[in-house]
Design an enzyme around this catalytic site. Structure first.
Site, PDB file in Angstrom:
ATOM      1  N   GLU A 222       0.925  -1.137  -0.176  1.00 14.63           N
ATOM      2  CA  GLU A 222       0.013  -0.100   0.078  1.00 14.63           C
ATOM      3  C   GLU A 222       0.794   1.301   0.027  1.00 14.63           C
ATOM      4  O   GLU A 222       0.847   2.047   0.865  1.00 14.63           O
ATOM      5  CB  GLU A 222      -1.008   0.011   1.337  1.00 14.63           C
ATOM      6  CG  GLU A 222      -2.261  -1.003   0.945  1.00 14.63           C
ATOM      7  CD  GLU A 222      -3.133  -0.803   2.115  1.00 14.63           C
ATOM      8  OE1 GLU A 222      -2.933  -0.156   3.353  1.00 14.63           O
ATOM      9  OE2 GLU A 222      -3.980  -1.478   1.854  1.00 14.63           O
TER      10      GLU A 222
ATOM     11  N   GLU B 212      -6.775  -7.797  -0.390  1.00 14.75           N
ATOM     12  CA  GLU B 212      -7.263  -7.895   1.013  1.00 14.75           C
ATOM     13  C   GLU B 212      -8.584  -7.411   1.283  1.00 14.75           C
ATOM     14  O   GLU B 212      -8.929  -6.648   0.417  1.00 14.75           O
ATOM     15  CB  GLU B 212      -6.340  -6.748   1.879  1.00 14.75           C
ATOM     16  CG  GLU B 212      -4.945  -6.881   2.030  1.00 14.75           C
ATOM     17  CD  GLU B 212      -4.382  -5.832   2.712  1.00 14.75           C
ATOM     18  OE1 GLU B 212      -5.014  -5.282   3.390  1.00 14.75           O
ATOM     19  OE2 GLU B 212      -3.115  -5.669   2.552  1.00 14.75           O
TER      20      GLU B 212
HETATM   21  C1  GLA Z   1      -4.312  -2.447   4.989  1.00 14.99           C
HETATM   22  C2  GLA Z   1      -2.808  -3.101   5.010  1.00 14.99           C
HETATM   23  C3  GLA Z   1      -2.536  -4.277   5.976  1.00 14.99           C
HETATM   24  C4  GLA Z   1      -3.742  -4.021   7.315  1.00 14.99           C
HETATM   25  C5  GLA Z   1      -4.974  -3.586   6.673  1.00 14.99           C
HETATM   26  C6  GLA Z   1      -5.995  -3.613   8.062  1.00 14.99           C
HETATM   27  O1  GLA Z   1      -4.821  -3.020   3.709  1.00 14.99           O
HETATM   28  O2  GLA Z   1      -2.021  -3.417   4.019  1.00 14.99           O
HETATM   29  O3  GLA Z   1      -1.378  -4.515   6.395  1.00 14.99           O
HETATM   30  O4  GLA Z   1      -3.027  -3.039   7.953  1.00 14.99           O
HETATM   31  O5  GLA Z   1      -4.908  -2.579   6.065  1.00 14.99           O
HETATM   32  O6  GLA Z   1      -7.146  -3.146   7.719  1.00 14.99           O
END
Ligand code: GLA
Ligand code: ZN
Length: 679
Positions: A163, A318
């Protein structure tokens, strides 16, 4: 930096060929657990149908516990266990958070905010993208990891960093200031050109030397808009440069392994259209609030993800099984909701469904964040049972891999326009771009009309209708592209506050909307932004509708009025116009129409163009189409608690891939349930 920012011409790994099944799994952080749990993890993963895990995202310090000392023994064991259970790895490059020893050695690697505050170690993503030693350490780490695992049969994909920009999207430190000057010199060549582009005659801002230029740090009042805009571009490039530094190494060592990094929900700082050219598959992290019911915004984002790579399926990298930890109140997903939302991702073009994370953490800031294995570690928990059921079910959908979404409507979405239109000191400073885009998207979504997202310079000929919400910035060549689209028979819809500035946020000379004025056949004489609570009305096809936020005072120059204002001093003047050009037409919507009016207007255009949903469906039922060369598929997702019955076209036989049943005539889908019809 510019030399790095190039798209590859050579063949890139084809993800749907290399991974010819629905990917299922999640982030796996085994370093948070004692080794005796790893085997148990693999057993439960296999039972749940997990076939891909993202491994080692935050493992830099575990891999390199001290400067230059690497320890791969633990990772070797984890990977071997996973491989023995047929679980592939989406191996991370572990660069998402620098270790404490690195920060101690290089305190100037910590990023600086616009007000001069230097951020500290102790959470994550605490790095400046233009810190030279960071780049060197990153290169070394990535090369070491790639060299070690390049031939491991479990390696399916690379997960670069994590991210990008999530917490620190812009750094304002002195390293960045110096890199910004170099970037500007490459872009503009001379200081005179920069002065002209930024309009520095205003407020005595003229620069004599490059060294005088600073990032747009905290200043007494509004910073120069050209400077701000270029800083956004520069920071996007700086982070992309960091990504490309890793990618070059991975491509060199493992040319056949797909590479990606996970994107986020309508993330303003990064121009994902540019980033997407550099990934082999678009992946993103979706966390709608369960209070939303039907996640329309996530659907819009799925469509954007699919569109970033011109229809190539994306991975949902995710999502959470039930509840996150980072909202004020973290509502959980009711039984069945996680499954439904997963199918929505698939319906919009997803070929992978993954979660953050496999096992709920025992400690740290995210311990209340859900996992595929909840804290109770109970195999009979609702969460794990739902995870397992979905994983087993998705095995039936391998025929969908690589399937495309046919769309006849496109919405223009442009990051640089987003940056520019939301800069300060506008006639109305509360007009979020994504909300304007969403207003148009929602009308299509409600009708189950598939939408692609495009950029204003793209070839638009495949679409019958193209919508350009608030296209404030028009860059060189874009107006001509839109003109060509319309004269070739397309219907273009442009909304208010469009065609105002060039790529440096300078007005176009001539009346608004100068570059689009001829195409639209109108002139916008004045803007009338409405204060909160104020509204107006328009008449369209003899009926009255509401409008709010903003009205353009329009003069016709060849276009005809389609709707007119009924209130304020410009009552009777056009609110919506239409102008024929070649064999197409260009419609201008000069105000924020209420949803009923927009729906009526768009509905009429869809009918004229013969565009309809794959099936007619009741409210709160998504119908999504995905086609391969062999088969067509309809995904029907029922968000209602009650069952629904949908008519199916005659002379067509279907198989519900989830139940194996043959279906024809009509189909009944239970409440909070889904059907996947192949034909
Ligand atoms: C993001 C991050 C993860 C985690 C999630 C929690 O998507 O990539 O490492 O912190 O949020 O929702
Ligand atoms: Zn910096």
């Amino acid at each position: 930096m510019d030399q790095l920012l190039s798209t590859e011409a050579s063949a890139i790994p084809q993800v749907s060929k290399l991974i010819p099944h629905m990917s299922y799994g999640g982030d796996y952080n085994p370093e948070q657990w004692n080794e005796n749990i790893w085997l148990e993890d693999a057993r439960l993963m296999k039972e749940a149908g997990v076939n891909l895990v993202s491994l080692g995202i935050f493992s830099w310090v575990k891999i390199e516990p001290r400067d230059g000392e690497y320890d791969f023994s633990w990772l070797d064991r984890v990977i071997d266990i996973l491989h023995a259970h047929d679980i592939g790895i989406n191996l991370a490059t572990a660069t998402a958070s620098t270790p404490a020893w690195f920060v101690r050695k290089y305190p100037d690697s910590l990023p600086v905010e616009a007000d001069g505050t230097r951020l500290s170690f102790g959470s994550r993503q605490h790095y400046c993208p233009n810190h030279k030693p960071l780049l060197a350490y990153t290169e070394k780490l990535v090369r070491t990891i790639a060299t070690r695992y390049k031939d491991h049969p479990a390696l399916k994909m690379w997960h670069i960093n994590n991210e990008y920009g999530c917490h620190v999207s812009r750094c304002y430190c002195d390293n960045c200031a110096a890199a910004f000057r170099t970037w500007l010199q490459e872009r503009y060549g001379t200081i005179e050109e920069l002065n002209a582009r930024w309009g520095t005659r205003f407020w005595s801002q003229q620069y004599g030397e490059w060294e005088e230029i600073q990032p747009p740090r905290k200043a007494p009042t509004f910073c120069n808009p050209g400077q701000q805009l270029d800083y956004f571009r520069f920071m996007n490039d700086s982070l992309l440069n960091l990504y490309l530094t890793e990618k070059r190494i991975l491509r060199e060592i493992t040319p056949a392994v797909p590479i990606s990094t996970n994107f986020m929900d309508f993330f303003k700082p990064l121009d994902y259209f540019r980033w997407a050219k550099e990934v082999d598959v678009a992946t993103w992290d979706s966390y709608p609030d369960p209070r939303e019911g039907q996640p329309v915004r996530a659907a819009m984002m799925h469509d954007l993800m699919r569109s970033l790579r011109k229809g190539q399926p994306f991975f949902l990298m995710e999502q959470v099984t039930s509840q996150v930890n980072w909202r004020d109140i973290n509502v959980n997903k009711a039984p069945g909701v996680m499954r439904l939302w997963s199918y929505s991702a698939i319906g919009h073009g997803g070929d992978g469904i993954l979660f953050f994370q496999w096992r709920q953490s025992r400690a740290g800031a995210e311990k209340f964040h859900g996992g595929m294995i909840p804290h109770s570690n109970d195999e009979n928990s609702r969460i794990y049972r739902e995870v397992k059921a979905l994983g087993q079910e998705l095995k039936k959908l391998n025929g969908l891999i690589g399937a495309r979404t046919p769309a006849k409507v496109a919405i223009i979405f442009d990051w640089e326009n987003w940056w520019a239109v939301e800069l300060d000191s506008k006639p109305h400073n509360d007009l979020p771009y994504v909300q304007r885009v969403a207003a148009y998207y929602n009308e299509c979504f409600k009708r189950n009309i598939a939408v692609d997202f495009v950029q204003p310079s793209d070839d638009l000929t495949a679409y019958d209708i193209v919508i350009a919400p608030m296209l404030y910035m028009v860059k060189p060549g874009e107006a001509e592209n839109l003109e060509g689209y319309v004269s070739g028979g397309g219907t273009l819809i442009v909304s208010y506050f469009s065609g105002i500035v060039d790529e440096n946020d300078r007005f176009y000379p001539g009346e608004f909307p100068a570059p689009l004025r001829k195409l639209l056949g109108i002139q916008v004489e004045e803007f009338d932004p409405y204060p909160q609570g104020h509204a107006n009305t328009v008449t369209y096809r003899g009926q009255a509708y509401g409008c709010s936020l903003w009205s353009d005072v329009i003069q016709l120059e060849g276009a005809e009025a389609v709707a007119t204002y009924t209130g304020h001093w410009y009552a009777g003047r056009p609110a919506v116009t239409s102008h024929s050009s070649g064999s197409g037409n260009a419609v201008y919507i000069g105000t924020e129409l209420d949803a009923d009016c927009l729906g009526a207007l768009l509905g009429e255009m869809l009918t004229t163009k013969g565009i309809s949903a794959p099936l007619s469906a009741p409210e709160q039922v998504e119908v999504l189409q995905r086609d391969t060369e062999q088969n067509k598929h309809l995904l029907i997702i029922n968000y209602n608690q009650e069952e629904v019955c949908l008519d199916l076209p005659e002379n067509e036989d279907y198989v519900n891939l989830l139940t194996g049943e043959r279906v024809s005539g009509s189909i009944t889908v239970s409440g909070i349930d889904v059907a996947v019809l192949q034909y």
